[in-house]
Write a protein that holds these residues in place. Structure first.
Motif, mmCIF file in Angstrom:
data_model
loop_
_atom_site.group_PDB
_atom_site.id
_atom_site.type_symbol
_atom_site.label_atom_id
_atom_site.label_comp_id
_atom_site.label_asym_id
_atom_site.label_seq_id
_atom_site.Cartn_x
_atom_site.Cartn_y
_atom_site.Cartn_z
ATOM 1 N N SER A 198 7.646 -4.260 -4.351
ATOM 2 C CA SER A 198 8.366 -2.873 -4.301
ATOM 3 C C SER A 198 9.268 -2.870 -2.900
ATOM 4 C CB SER A 198 7.337 -1.983 -4.058
ATOM 5 O OG SER A 198 6.405 -2.294 -3.133
ATOM 6 N N GLN A 199 9.643 -1.721 -2.843
ATOM 7 C CA GLN A 199 10.656 -1.307 -1.517
ATOM 8 C C GLN A 199 10.413 -1.892 -0.414
ATOM 9 O OE1 GLN A 199 11.830 2.372 -1.004
ATOM 10 N NE2 GLN A 199 13.922 2.175 -0.815
ATOM 11 N N ASN A 200 9.132 -1.381 -0.079
ATOM 12 C CA ASN A 200 8.852 -1.804 1.384
ATOM 13 C C ASN A 200 7.880 -3.204 1.298
ATOM 14 O OD1 ASN A 200 9.863 0.298 2.869
ATOM 15 N ND2 ASN A 200 8.749 1.446 1.414
ATOM 16 N N PHE A 201 7.856 -4.099 -0.080
ATOM 17 C CA PHE A 201 6.923 -5.296 0.025
ATOM 18 C C PHE A 201 7.133 -6.196 1.327
ATOM 19 C CE2 PHE A 201 5.379 -9.245 -1.541
ATOM 20 C CZ PHE A 201 4.457 -8.937 -2.227
ATOM 21 N N ARG A 252 0.878 -1.186 -0.064
ATOM 22 C CA ARG A 252 -0.028 -0.195 -0.144
ATOM 23 C C ARG A 252 0.954 1.227 0.158
ATOM 24 N NH1 ARG A 252 -4.993 1.747 1.591
ATOM 25 N NH2 ARG A 252 -4.958 3.527 2.768
ATOM 26 N N CYS A 253 1.809 1.402 0.851
ATOM 27 C CA CYS A 253 2.600 2.676 1.217
ATOM 28 C C CYS A 253 3.362 2.862 -0.406
ATOM 29 C CB CYS A 253 3.239 2.508 2.461
ATOM 30 S SG CYS A 253 4.546 1.414 2.285
ATOM 31 N N ASP A 254 3.735 1.989 -0.898
ATOM 32 C CA ASP A 254 4.423 2.216 -2.166
ATOM 33 C C ASP A 254 3.782 2.414 -3.283
ATOM 34 O OD1 ASP A 254 6.850 1.570 -0.627
ATOM 35 O OD2 ASP A 254 6.998 -0.592 -1.390
HETATM 36 C C1 LIG Z 1 10.220 2.037 2.849
HETATM 37 O O1 LIG Z 1 11.461 1.691 2.930
HETATM 38 C C2 LIG Z 1 12.545 2.759 3.132
HETATM 39 C C3 LIG Z 1 13.923 2.140 2.824
HETATM 40 O O2 LIG Z 1 13.893 0.949 2.847
HETATM 41 C C4 LIG Z 1 12.328 3.302 4.264
HETATM 42 O O3 LIG Z 1 13.109 4.709 4.360
HETATM 43 C C5 LIG Z 1 10.793 3.890 4.282
HETATM 44 O O4 LIG Z 1 10.568 4.559 5.533
HETATM 45 C C6 LIG Z 1 9.894 2.651 4.117
HETATM 46 N N1 LIG Z 1 8.481 3.480 4.046
HETATM 47 C C7 LIG Z 1 7.510 3.119 4.808
HETATM 48 C C8 LIG Z 1 6.151 3.729 4.650
HETATM 49 O O5 LIG Z 1 7.539 1.902 5.357
#
Ligand SMILES: *[C@@H]1O[C@H](CO)[C@@H](O)[C@H](O)[C@H]1NC(C)=O
Ligand SMILES: *[C@@H]1O[C@H](CO)[C@@H](O)[C@H](O)[C@H]1NC(C)=O
Length: 411
Positions: free
Chosen positions: A304-307, A250-252
């Motif tokens: 995605s990054q935060n998956f 969601r957040c990504d």
């Molecule tokens: C998503 O991941 C990045 C780096 O891994 C981090 O800095 C960021 O806070 C994360 N965002 C959320 C909403 O978790």
């Protein structure tokens, strides 16, 4: 189509306990009487605004994942507002009439406005008017262009003009509760792009506070047996009809790539299960989600990054891999700004998440990790390598591939 349903005033009226019962009853009534096919209905005078402001507003709303009805066709035939239009207005949660300079010259606009204000009174539909480069004073007191147009109409449709005047007065006035609107010249100093942003923001927050799909935001409701079984039913219906399961963090990507892909899949007449907030759901939903994945033909995880920070995403992913093994179900991963190599080799950014999960979910965590690594070796798309990161191109590729696979599976 993903129908949204409404609970009015849920956010505003305490106490919640009593409300859960009332809400359920209201919901039942609404469910039987009014299908919510659209989120937003745009009512406007074509020549004034169609190609500029309305177009911009329309595309921005759609890009934000809002389901919009825009009467884009020539004037309706016949003297009455067509039943489809009327049904469309009634099916909406929000109507945005865009009152422009020539608005009152069209009897269709005026008739539509009368219906809109009726629906506001009778069904509680929200009305957020935009006064586009017009003076409120002219509309309310019948002067300038508006008076001129109404006087002309008076000669031909004397019976209707009084009703039109009333609707115009209502739409400008604080007389009707819950009416809020914007005057284009004074909102954000007349910057229309800003105005569009403000309107979209307001629409999204309204949909959020009234959407049945956001029910879990009100935890107390979730303890209500009726609501729960309704939710169950709702999910069940979508589950049985979905061809594609879309999993995303969601957040990504919820407000960007995932929303856009969802819209395009739906536009290609593909039935998608798009749960836009699994993290808020209670545990009892888990089983249903897994069922949904099992019943889909294709799963699309958007990695995605935060998956990996979401255990829900990981659970879904594990289930997808399992379904591939047991049923040969197709998985089309999208590596959204992440590198499959990093996934396979557990780069530190993912490792950290798994270490955290291990503390809280020691039994499940290893399975999640295995699935995650396995998906990294599946054939999919790396967003940054497709058309220089042009996401609309990537969406086209995905929709094309899904359509092809679905077609093949039918024959
Ligand atoms: C998503 O991941 C990045 C780096 O891994 C981090 O800095 C960021 O806070 C994360 N965002 C959320 C909403 O978790
Ligand atoms: C899943 O299983 C089927 C059949 O066993 C296979 O053809 C397919 O390529 C597998 N993998 C993915 C990623 O869909």
């Amino acid at each position: 189509m993903n129908k949204r349903r409404v609970l009015y005033g849920l956010a505003t009226v305490p106490p919640l306990v009593l409300l859960s019962v009332c809400a359920y009853k209201a919901l039942q009534r609404k469910r039987h009487s009014l299908p919510w096919n659209y989120d937003v209905y745009l009512s406007f005078r074509g020549p004034d605004t169609r190609s500029c402001f309305v177009d911009f507003l329309y595309t921005s709303l759609v890009a934000a994942g809002v389901h919009v009805f825009r009467d884009n066709d020539a004037l309706p035939v016949g003297e009455e507002i067509g039943p489809e239009l009327l049904r469309a207005i009634r099916s909406c949660r929000i109507v945005i009439p865009i009152i422009s300079e020539q608005y009152a010259q069209s009897k269709w606009c005026l008739r539509e406005l009368v219906k809109i204000m009726d629906c506001h009174k009778e069904h509680g539909i929200s009305v957020f008017p935009v006064f586009y480069k017009v003076e409120l004073y002219d509309i309310r007191s019948g002067s300038g262009n508006f008076e001129e147009a109404l006087s002309k109409h008076m000669r031909v449709w004397p019976d209707e003009v009084a009703g039109w005047r009333k609707a115009l007065t209502m739409v400008t006035g604080p007389m009707v509760t819950g009416l809020k609107g914007w005057i284009s010249q004074i909102t954000a100093n007349g910057n229309e792009a800003e105005l569009v942003k403000i309107v979209v923001g307001r629409v999204l927050s309204e949909l959020k506070t009234t959407g049945i799909e956001r029910l879990p935001l009100f935890p107390i409701l979730m303890s209500n047996h009726h609501i729960r079984s309704w939710y169950h039913h709702h999910l069940e219906k979508r589950r049985l009809h979905s061809q594609v399961f879309l999993a995303f963090r969601r957040c990504d990507t919820r407000d960007s790539f995932a929303a856009y892909l969802h819209i395009k899949l739906v536009a290609a007449k593909i039935r998608v299960f798009y749960d836009d907030d699994t993290s808020l759901l209670g545990k009892f939903i888990l089983e249903e989600l897994m069922n949904t994945i099992e019943h889909s033909k294709i799963s699309i995880p958007i990695i995605s990054q935060n998956f990996t920070s979401s255990r829900w995403c990981l659970r879904e992913l594990e289930c997808m891999v399992k379904c591939n093994k047991t049923k040969g179900q197709k998985i089309l991963p999208i590596f959204y700004k992440v590198n499959p190599w990093d996934m396979k080799h557990m780069s530190p950014c993912f490792e950290v998440d798994f270490r955290k999960h291990k503390e809280n979910y020691p039994n499940e965590c290893e399975g999640w990790k295995r699935a995650f690594k396995e998906v990294a070796s599946f054939k999919g798309w790396e967003s940054e390598k497709i058309a220089n990161g042009h996401e609309s191109e990537l969406v086209k590729l995905v929709v094309g591939e899904v359509s092809r696979l679905l077609k093949n599976s039918q024959t």
